[in-house]
Design a protein around this motif. Structure first.
Motif, PDB file in Angstrom:
ATOM      1  N   UNK A 161       0.803  -1.225   0.000  1.00  0.00           N
ATOM      2  CA  UNK A 161       0.000   0.000   0.000  1.00  0.00           C
ATOM      3  C   UNK A 161       0.837   1.277   0.000  1.00  0.00           C
ATOM      4  N   UNK A 162       2.171   1.137  -0.052  1.00  0.00           N
ATOM      5  CA  UNK A 162       3.033   2.310  -0.099  1.00  0.00           C
ATOM      6  C   UNK A 162       2.721   3.127  -1.348  1.00  0.00           C
ATOM      7  N   UNK A 163       2.594   4.429  -1.155  1.00  0.00           N
ATOM      8  CA  UNK A 163       2.243   5.355  -2.230  1.00  0.00           C
ATOM      9  C   UNK A 163       3.474   6.150  -2.626  1.00  0.00           C
ATOM     10  N   UNK A 164       3.746   6.228  -3.906  1.00  0.00           N
ATOM     11  CA  UNK A 164       4.900   6.953  -4.432  1.00  0.00           C
ATOM     12  C   UNK A 164       4.444   8.139  -5.279  1.00  0.00           C
ATOM     13  N   UNK A 165       5.265   9.162  -5.299  1.00  0.00           N
ATOM     14  CA  UNK A 165       5.115  10.200  -6.331  1.00  0.00           C
ATOM     15  C   UNK A 165       5.835   9.648  -7.544  1.00  0.00           C
ATOM     16  N   UNK A 166       5.093   9.268  -8.582  1.00  0.00           N
ATOM     17  CA  UNK A 166       5.640   8.384  -9.607  1.00  0.00           C
ATOM     18  C   UNK A 166       6.328   9.110 -10.757  1.00  0.00           C
ATOM     19  N   UNK A 167       6.482  10.435 -10.656  1.00  0.00           N
ATOM     20  CA  UNK A 167       7.204  11.216 -11.674  1.00  0.00           C
ATOM     21  C   UNK A 167       6.546  11.039 -13.036  1.00  0.00           C
ATOM     22  N   UNK A 168       7.322  10.893 -14.102  1.00  0.00           N
ATOM     23  CA  UNK A 168       6.780  11.034 -15.459  1.00  0.00           C
ATOM     24  C   UNK A 168       5.901   9.894 -15.930  1.00  0.00           C
ATOM     25  N   UNK A 169       5.790   8.810 -15.168  1.00  0.00           N
ATOM     26  CA  UNK A 169       4.751   7.823 -15.485  1.00  0.00           C
ATOM     27  C   UNK A 169       3.385   8.509 -15.439  1.00  0.00           C
ATOM     28  N   UNK A 170       3.314   9.613 -14.681  1.00  0.00           N
ATOM     29  CA  UNK A 170       2.078  10.411 -14.587  1.00  0.00           C
ATOM     30  C   UNK A 170       1.575  10.859 -15.950  1.00  0.00           C
ATOM     31  N   UNK A 171       2.481  11.037 -16.909  1.00  0.00           N
ATOM     32  CA  UNK A 171       2.092  11.569 -18.223  1.00  0.00           C
ATOM     33  C   UNK A 171       1.079  10.673 -18.920  1.00  0.00           C
ATOM     34  N   UNK A 172       1.136   9.377 -18.657  1.00  0.00           N
ATOM     35  CA  UNK A 172       0.140   8.470 -19.243  1.00  0.00           C
ATOM     36  C   UNK A 172      -1.255   8.825 -18.742  1.00  0.00           C
ATOM     37  N   UNK A 173      -1.359   9.140 -17.463  1.00  0.00           N
ATOM     38  CA  UNK A 173      -2.655   9.439 -16.864  1.00  0.00           C
ATOM     39  C   UNK A 173      -3.190  10.766 -17.397  1.00  0.00           C
ATOM     40  N   UNK A 174      -2.303  11.747 -17.609  1.00  0.00           N
ATOM     41  CA  UNK A 174      -2.726  13.022 -18.195  1.00  0.00           C
ATOM     42  C   UNK A 174      -3.274  12.787 -19.599  1.00  0.00           C
ATOM     43  N   UNK A 175      -2.590  11.945 -20.357  1.00  0.00           N
ATOM     44  CA  UNK A 175      -3.046  11.639 -21.712  1.00  0.00           C
ATOM     45  C   UNK A 175      -4.399  10.936 -21.698  1.00  0.00           C
ATOM     46  N   UNK A 176      -4.601  10.026 -20.757  1.00  0.00           N
ATOM     47  CA  UNK A 176      -5.899   9.363 -20.652  1.00  0.00           C
ATOM     48  C   UNK A 176      -7.022  10.376 -20.407  1.00  0.00           C
ATOM     49  N   UNK A 177      -6.757  11.358 -19.559  1.00  0.00           N
ATOM     50  CA  UNK A 177      -7.769  12.392 -19.303  1.00  0.00           C
ATOM     51  C   UNK A 177      -8.079  13.181 -20.575  1.00  0.00           C
ATOM     52  N   UNK A 178      -7.034  13.531 -21.315  1.00  0.00           N
ATOM     53  CA  UNK A 178      -7.251  14.246 -22.570  1.00  0.00           C
ATOM     54  C   UNK A 178      -8.030  13.389 -23.564  1.00  0.00           C
ATOM     55  N   UNK A 179      -7.679  12.111 -23.623  1.00  0.00           N
ATOM     56  CA  UNK A 179      -8.338  11.229 -24.591  1.00  0.00           C
ATOM     57  C   UNK A 179      -9.791  10.931 -24.214  1.00  0.00           C
ATOM     58  N   UNK A 180     -10.129  11.052 -22.945  1.00  0.00           N
ATOM     59  CA  UNK A 180     -11.545  10.931 -22.569  1.00  0.00           C
ATOM     60  C   UNK A 180     -12.358  12.047 -23.221  1.00  0.00           C
ATOM     61  N   UNK A 181     -11.787  13.254 -23.264  1.00  0.00           N
ATOM     62  CA  UNK A 181     -12.473  14.372 -23.908  1.00  0.00           C
ATOM     63  C   UNK A 181     -12.502  14.213 -25.422  1.00  0.00           C
ATOM     64  N   UNK A 182     -11.451  13.620 -25.988  1.00  0.00           N
ATOM     65  CA  UNK A 182     -11.453  13.295 -27.423  1.00  0.00           C
ATOM     66  C   UNK A 182     -12.549  12.276 -27.707  1.00  0.00           C
ATOM     67  N   UNK A 183     -12.609  11.258 -26.867  1.00  0.00           N
ATOM     68  CA  UNK A 183     -13.616  10.201 -27.010  1.00  0.00           C
ATOM     69  C   UNK A 183     -15.027  10.759 -26.979  1.00  0.00           C
TER      70      UNK A 183
END
Length: 375
Positions: A50-72
């Motif tokens: 359950x340890x939570x990390x600040x995952x750095x640039x892996x975050x960019x995938x999640x930002x893209x998913x949010x953008x693609x939801x609006x594209x969808x």
């Protein structure tokens, strides 16, 4: 689910490390998750699932998913001029007639840079201080105190690849402008809450803050703590007006490997997790296909999807995902149709392999796990 692999542990124990999480998943779910070392060295807190990390640039995938939801949803188009969404004209002043698109931003070919480490001007200069910096001013006003002409390459949009955290921040602002919601709230609505994930792009949004891992830089004198949970919460950026929160999306997601695996498994299943469809199949396929195949970051990967790197070294078909590095942390999330791999480490004495431009520890993990799991 297995929680220990003695052979992999032996490989990792060749290194000095604070704490490590390594996870393997199939389309059906997580089948291996090993945690080693300390979530916090000084407080003697063990790393756990359950340890939570600040995952750095892996975050960019999640930002893209949010953008693609609006594209969808038909609210954006990846080939459209982003000026339409931002509410002001965004151009590379060296190429004023060339539009910048969402596709350019999500493939790191927008010609927008981080400012080349200028301590006084541009994204790199303002990415630390909690001062209000309007996005329009820093991008379009040459008289603005933080405007940096080096923000823009001589090359036109689409012509050259250059890694840009600023670009991902702009993408987060576009999501805000189109959705009418703060990016940090929108990602919870679209992804985190439906998947019952304790996390967010602001440390203050994390429910179990005591599970946030401290991060450590390593040198000849051992470990020096660079960030802990209290500091992550204390030094959050203020909430600025919608469309101006460009600092944070590029690397700021707090999440555990176990919760991140839900997003990865959803992508492996083309938009579905545990019977819940979050994205259309064609949305994930669009993200995964090659959108840019020119010169890529010093051989680290061979092509880009939409914020998805195509990693060529370990499997017959490239793995899709992203790496992360910040404040001592190393991370990755990569997957194909059958297997997914997540790694997070909050401090280590890794070395960079020049032929692949990734850390020796990450390379060892990829080589071991892909040999074990790939057919």
């Amino acid at each position: 689910m297995k929680t220990m692999d003695l052979e992999l542990k032996k490989i990792l124990d060749k290194y000095e490390y604070a704490g490590i999480s390594v996870l393997h998943a199939t389309k059906e779910g997580v089948d291996f998750h090993m945690c080693l070392g300390k979530q916090d060295i000084e407080e003697d807190i063990d790393t756990n699932e359950n340890t939570i990390y600040r995952i750095a640039s892996v975050s960019k995938i999640i930002v893209a998913l949010c953008a693609m939801k609006l594209v969808e949803e038909g609210k954006m188009d990846i080939h459209e001029d982003v000026s339409k969404y931002l509410g002001f004209t965004l151009r590379n002043p060296n190429h004023p007639d060339k539009k910048i698109t969402l596709e350019h931003i999500m493939t790191q070919s927008s010609s927008i840079t981080d400012g080349f480490d200028d301590p006084n001007k541009g994204y790199d200069a303002v990415n630390g201080p909690s001062i209000y910096v309007p996005l329009k001013e820093i991008l379009t006003n040459p008289d603005y105190e933080y405007y940096n002409p080096k923000t823009f390459l001589d090359a036109a949009p689409g012509e050259k690849w250059l890694y840009s955290n600023f670009g991902c921040g702009i993408l987060g602002c576009i999501v805000e402008c189109v959705s009418g919601k703060l990016f940090t709230d929108y990602v919870k609505e679209v992804l985190l809450d439906p998947l019952e994930i304790d996390g967010g792009f602001r440390a203050g949004q994390v429910v179990k803050k005591d599970m946030i891992a401290s991060l450590y830089n390593y040198n000849d004198n051992g470990y020096k703590k660079s960030r802990n949970s209290e500091q992550f919460v204390k030094y959050m950026f203020p909430v600025y007006p919608i469309g101006d929160n460009f600092r944070g999306p590029a690397g700021g997601l707090f999440i555990s490997p176990k919760d991140l695996s839900k997003i990865m498994i959803m992508m492996m299943n083309k938009g579905v997790y545990n019977g819940l469809r979050l994205f259309k199949e064609e949305t994930i396929s669009e993200m995964e296909k090659v959108h840019y195949d020119g010169y890529i970051y010093d051989r680290q990967y061979k092509a880009k999807g939409l914020q998805l790197c195509h990693l060529p070294f370990y499997t017959k078909e490239p793995l899709l995902g992203h790496f992360g590095t910040a404040y001592g942390l190393k991370s990755f999330m990569f997957y194909n149709r059958e297997n997914g791999y997540i790694f997070m480490c909050n401090g280590s004495n890794y070395k960079i392999l020049p032929d692949k431009n990734i850390s020796s520890m990450q390379n060892d993990i990829f080589e071991y796990l892909t040999k074990k799991y790939e057919k």
